[in-house]
Design a protein around this motif. Structure first.
Motif, PDB file in Angstrom:
ATOM      1  N   ALA A 188       0.954  -1.428   0.044  1.00 44.18           N
ATOM      2  CA  ALA A 188       0.289  -0.135  -0.063  1.00 44.18           C
ATOM      3  C   ALA A 188       1.034   1.094   0.275  1.00 44.18           C
ATOM      4  O   ALA A 188       0.103   2.465   0.339  1.00 44.18           O
ATOM      5  N   ALA A 228      -0.386   3.854  -2.204  1.00 46.73           N
ATOM      6  CA  ALA A 228      -2.121   4.235  -1.846  1.00 46.73           C
ATOM      7  C   ALA A 228      -1.682   6.760  -1.690  1.00 46.73           C
ATOM      8  O   ALA A 228      -1.045   6.530  -0.958  1.00 46.73           O
ATOM      9  N   PRO A 229      -2.521   6.780  -2.002  1.00 43.62           N
ATOM     10  CA  PRO A 229      -3.787   5.975  -2.750  1.00 43.62           C
ATOM     11  C   PRO A 229      -4.524   5.689  -4.580  1.00 43.62           C
ATOM     12  O   PRO A 229      -4.944   6.246  -4.640  1.00 43.62           O
ATOM     13  N   GLU A 234      -3.900   0.999  -5.341  1.00 48.83           N
ATOM     14  CA  GLU A 234      -4.106   0.649  -4.243  1.00 48.83           C
ATOM     15  C   GLU A 234      -3.862  -1.038  -4.293  1.00 48.83           C
ATOM     16  O   GLU A 234      -3.224  -1.148  -5.480  1.00 48.83           O
ATOM     17  N   VAL A 235      -3.962  -1.961  -3.249  1.00 48.98           N
ATOM     18  CA  VAL A 235      -3.301  -3.268  -3.580  1.00 48.98           C
ATOM     19  C   VAL A 235      -4.208  -4.008  -4.351  1.00 48.98           C
ATOM     20  O   VAL A 235      -5.197  -4.214  -4.296  1.00 48.98           O
ATOM     21  N   ASN A 255       2.226   7.008  -0.465  1.00 49.57           N
ATOM     22  CA  ASN A 255       2.153   7.628   0.309  1.00 49.57           C
ATOM     23  C   ASN A 255       2.866   7.668   1.615  1.00 49.57           C
ATOM     24  O   ASN A 255       4.414   7.098   1.514  1.00 49.57           O
ATOM     25  N   SER A 257      -8.014  -0.696 -11.011  1.00 49.67           N
ATOM     26  CA  SER A 257      -8.247  -1.645 -10.402  1.00 49.67           C
ATOM     27  C   SER A 257     -10.520  -1.960 -10.160  1.00 49.67           C
ATOM     28  O   SER A 257     -10.642  -1.083 -10.909  1.00 49.67           O
ATOM     29  N   ARG A 299     -11.792  -1.138  -7.859  1.00 48.56           N
ATOM     30  CA  ARG A 299     -12.523  -0.547  -6.797  1.00 48.56           C
ATOM     31  C   ARG A 299     -12.331   1.368  -7.410  1.00 48.56           C
ATOM     32  O   ARG A 299     -13.384   1.891  -7.744  1.00 48.56           O
ATOM     33  N   GLY A 300     -10.926   1.753  -7.991  1.00 51.97           N
ATOM     34  CA  GLY A 300     -10.929   2.491  -8.356  1.00 51.97           C
ATOM     35  C   GLY A 300     -10.951   2.979 -10.023  1.00 51.97           C
ATOM     36  O   GLY A 300     -10.814   4.240 -10.603  1.00 51.97           O
ATOM     37  N   SER A 327      -9.669  -0.138   8.664  1.00 49.98           N
ATOM     38  CA  SER A 327     -10.011  -0.446   6.759  1.00 49.98           C
ATOM     39  C   SER A 327     -11.198  -1.553   7.312  1.00 49.98           C
ATOM     40  O   SER A 327     -11.951  -1.434   6.527  1.00 49.98           O
ATOM     41  N   ASP A 367      -8.316  -7.185   3.380  1.00 49.52           N
ATOM     42  CA  ASP A 367      -8.060  -6.192   5.027  1.00 49.52           C
ATOM     43  C   ASP A 367      -7.357  -7.058   5.749  1.00 49.52           C
ATOM     44  O   ASP A 367      -6.022  -6.616   5.983  1.00 49.52           O
TER      45      ASP A 367
END
Lengths: 120, 156
Positions: free
Chosen positions: A24, A27-28, A31-32, A81, A108, A110-111, B31, B84
């Motif tokens: 990470a 990030a941002p 992301e992983v 980060n 990704s 999410r992104g 998270s 997570d």
């Protein structure tokens, strides 16, 4: 749109290498688990602010970081980060031979799709 | 489902590490706590949904749409919680932590199992147990950093 088309062609022609991000420290921006497309460096040096893939001079593994400074024949990288610890503060400047390539875009779940040229 | 597919497709790609090797503070069980709260909330919402009169086509469509969304969100958040937790378990915790907390592996293993249970079931009991497990991990995590951090829930 033009960027997407160009990148798609480059990918089909084998001019982009895909890789998966672990950890990470970027990030941002990354992301992983994000997938990045890397354009090979061809012995050059990165430009300040680019997201780059480099070889860790300590153990040879591949790292993804941001180019934080460029000198005549060396460059340094940092983590996005602010708490990231493994970058040029740890292993110092890198040489041309450590520069693997520039991450052009990421994707990704999410992104979504992200043009990494616009994140510097 | 989609995240599984993506994981399977990207599994063979070469890895580029964006790791932070030190105890640098980028890890935080918060998270996992937030996503687990979402799992618990969606579980409750699913159970609270009342099926409409089957003769009311519009209401039935709305019901199925809402139920599908709730289920999808619950599963996605459960998967994120597990991820997570696995990052914390495999990247943050080190052998000395295990010496100090001998049940660390068991705690994470059970928490990960609860994520799976919450994903496939609609179980308020397992959702509560998952929150309890993450609370325990929160306490261990901050104790390893010699810090006292309150356990605060976003959902109250």
């Amino acid at each position: 749109m033009l960027f997407c088309a160009r990148e798609l062609v480059a990918l089909c022609l084998g001019r982009r290498t895909l890789a998966r991000v672990t950890g990470a420290s970027m990030a941002p921006t990354l992301e992983v688990g994000a997938v990045i497309a890397v354009r090979r460096g061809r012995g050059g040096l990165p430009t300040l602010g680019q997201v780059v893939v480099v070889t860790d001079p300590r153990d040879g593994r591949r790292l993804v970081k941001r180019c934080s400074s460029v000198a005549a024949d060396t460059f340094a990288v940092a983590s996005d980060n602010p708490h990231g610890a493994t970058d040029s503060r740890t292993f110092g400047s890198l040489s041309r031979s450590d520069f693997v390539g520039v991450a052009r875009w990421s994707w990704s779940l999410r992104g979504g799709l992200r043009d990494l040229r616009r994140t510097s | 489902m989609l995240s599984k597919l993506v994981k399977a497709l990207t599994k063979r790609l070469p890895e580029v590490a964006a790791h932070c090797d030190g105890p640098c503070g980028i890890y935080d069980p918060a998270s996992a706590r937030v996503t687990a709260e979402a799992v618990r909330s969606m579980t409750k919402k699913i159970l609270d949904l009342v099926p409409p009169d089957p003769s009311d086509a519009a209401a039935t469509a709305r019901y199925h749409n809402t139920l599908s969304r709730y289920v999808a969100i619950k599963e996605e958040q459960a998967e994120l919680t597990k991820r997570d937790l696995l990052v914390l378990w495999t990247d943050y915790f080190k052998p000395p932590h295990l010496e100090a907390y001998p049940d660390l592996h068991d705690t994470f293993w059970k928490a990960a199992k609860l994520c799976s249970a919450c994903k496939v079931e609609v179980s308020p009991q397992h959702a509560d147990e998952l929150m309890d497990a993450i609370h325990k991990i929160h306490q261990i995590f901050w104790a390893t950093k010699n810090r006292e951090v309150d356990w605060v829930l976003a959902g109250g």
